[in-house]
Enzyme design. Structure first.
Site, PDB file in Angstrom:
ATOM      1  N   HIS A   1       0.936  -1.185   0.091  1.00  0.00           N
ATOM      2  CA  HIS A   1       0.102   0.325  -0.214  1.00  0.00           C
ATOM      3  C   HIS A   1       0.563   1.532  -0.066  1.00  0.00           C
ATOM      4  O   HIS A   1       2.238   1.048   1.004  1.00  0.00           O
ATOM      5  CB  HIS A   1      -0.950  -0.233   0.840  1.00  0.00           C
ATOM      6  CG  HIS A   1      -1.799   1.078   0.836  1.00  0.00           C
ATOM      7  ND1 HIS A   1      -1.831   2.292   1.334  1.00  0.00           N
ATOM      8  CD2 HIS A   1      -3.290   0.696   0.379  1.00  0.00           C
ATOM      9  CE1 HIS A   1      -2.969   2.954   0.739  1.00  0.00           C
ATOM     10  NE2 HIS A   1      -3.630   2.326   0.296  1.00  0.00           N
TER      11      HIS A   1
ATOM     12  N   GLU B   1      -3.658   1.848  -7.030  1.00  0.00           N
ATOM     13  CA  GLU B   1      -4.315   2.882  -7.143  1.00  0.00           C
ATOM     14  C   GLU B   1      -3.179   4.009  -7.065  1.00  0.00           C
ATOM     15  O   GLU B   1      -1.939   3.476  -6.070  1.00  0.00           O
ATOM     16  CB  GLU B   1      -3.887   2.248  -4.643  1.00  0.00           C
ATOM     17  CG  GLU B   1      -5.301   1.302  -4.298  1.00  0.00           C
ATOM     18  CD  GLU B   1      -5.425   1.689  -2.799  1.00  0.00           C
ATOM     19  OE1 GLU B   1      -6.405   1.335  -3.315  1.00  0.00           O
ATOM     20  OE2 GLU B   1      -4.389   1.417  -2.377  1.00  0.00           O
TER      21      GLU B   1
HETATM   22  P1  PGA Z   1      -9.651   5.542  -0.365  1.00  0.00           P
HETATM   23  O1  PGA Z   1      -8.741   4.588   0.232  1.00  0.00           O
HETATM   24  O2  PGA Z   1     -10.806   5.476  -0.888  1.00  0.00           O
HETATM   25  O3  PGA Z   1      -9.778   6.288   0.962  1.00  0.00           O
HETATM   26  O4  PGA Z   1      -9.110   6.637  -1.074  1.00  0.00           O
HETATM   27  C1  PGA Z   1      -8.379   3.793  -0.928  1.00  0.00           C
HETATM   28  C2  PGA Z   1      -7.460   2.874  -0.278  1.00  0.00           C
HETATM   29  O5  PGA Z   1      -6.356   3.662   0.679  1.00  0.00           O
HETATM   30  O6  PGA Z   1      -6.852   2.209  -0.384  1.00  0.00           O
END
Ligand code: PGA
Length: 246
Positions: free
Chosen positions: A99, A168
């Site tokens: 992450h 992401e």
């Molecule tokens: P968010 O976070 O939906 O609050 O943008 C996603 C994540 O960090 O997995």
């Protein structure tokens, strides 16, 4: 509406106490009233809640994951850390690794690779996060970054079936910003192209909410969503799922 089997993974980050668990009842009710074969729900709460949440979810199809694991396979002198075996022993079936919030805190590709290997050895499935920063995007390096994170993070890993990839973009996490449909389509396609026919599931994460889900769910080849902020509220989380599958 999509006919595909979709993943919805709730990343609670540093959120929730024992009382918060009651909010799951709405999601359990929702999940029981829908066909099992349409979607998979996975909750990734902080470590303190893995055990109570997995107990609460024991008679449901909803599964539980952790948000990180220490790379060591065995116990050791690592104050404040928890390894994959320990997470599994309290009910986790998955772990989020790579992450960007942990990459920013100093985790590099080699460490993430070791964590992935040892978490798989310990019996967990992996939710492997990759994504470019805003600078890398502006410099048109998105594909280069994704390629490098995939290559280094998954180096010498053969059990690709144990891995779900979450794309992401760092600039989209918690900002309310999402990629354009074209950008997202290209990135998902690029990631899948690295695996040929045996591609793992590829999810999107970053500011997913019930307003932008209509735009996100129609991206071809998207296998679901990793949801942070909006997953902490059962109504918002259910709205996202409903809008995707209905
Ligand atoms: P968010 O976070 O939906 O609050 O943008 C996603 C994540 O960090 O997995």
């Amino acid at each position: 509406m999509t006919n595909k089997y979709m993943y919805f993974i709730a990343n609670w980050k540093m959120f929730g106490d024992l009382k918060t668990i009651n909010s799951l009842d709405k999601v359990i009710k929702f999940s029981k009233s829908h066909k099992k074969n349409k979607f998979k729900l996975i909750y990734c709460p902080p470590n303190t809640l893995i055990r109570p949440i997995s107990k609460r979810l024991s008679k449901t199809n909803i599964e539980v994951g952790a948000q990180n694991s220490h790379q060591n396979l065995d116990y050791g002198a690592f104050t404040g850390q928890v390894n994959a075996r320990m997470l599994k022993s309290v009910g986790a079936k998955y772990v989020i690794l790579g992450h960007s919030e942990n990459r920013m805190a100093g985790e590099n590709d080699n460490l993430i690779n070791l964590k992935i290997k040892n978490s798989i050895k310990s019996g967990l499935k992996i939710i492997f996060c990759i994504g470019e920063t805003i600078k890398q995007k502006r410099d048109k390096k998105t594909n280069q970054v994704l390629n490098s994170q995939l290559k280094k993070g998954l180096k010498s890993i053969k059990k690709i079936n144990d891995i779900i990839i979450a794309y992401e973009p760092v600039w989209s996490i918690g900002t309310g910003l999402i990629p354009s449909s074209e950008e997202l389509f290209k990135s998902i396609k690029f990631i899948k192209s690295k695996f040929g026919k045996k591609s793992p599931k590829v999810l999107y994460g970053g500011s997913v909410n019930s307003k932008n889900i209509d735009q996100l769910k129609i991206i071809p080849d998207i296998d679901g969503f990793l949801i942070g902020g909006a997953s902490q509220n059962p109504k918002k989380f259910i709205d996202i799922i409903k809008k995707t599958i209905n």
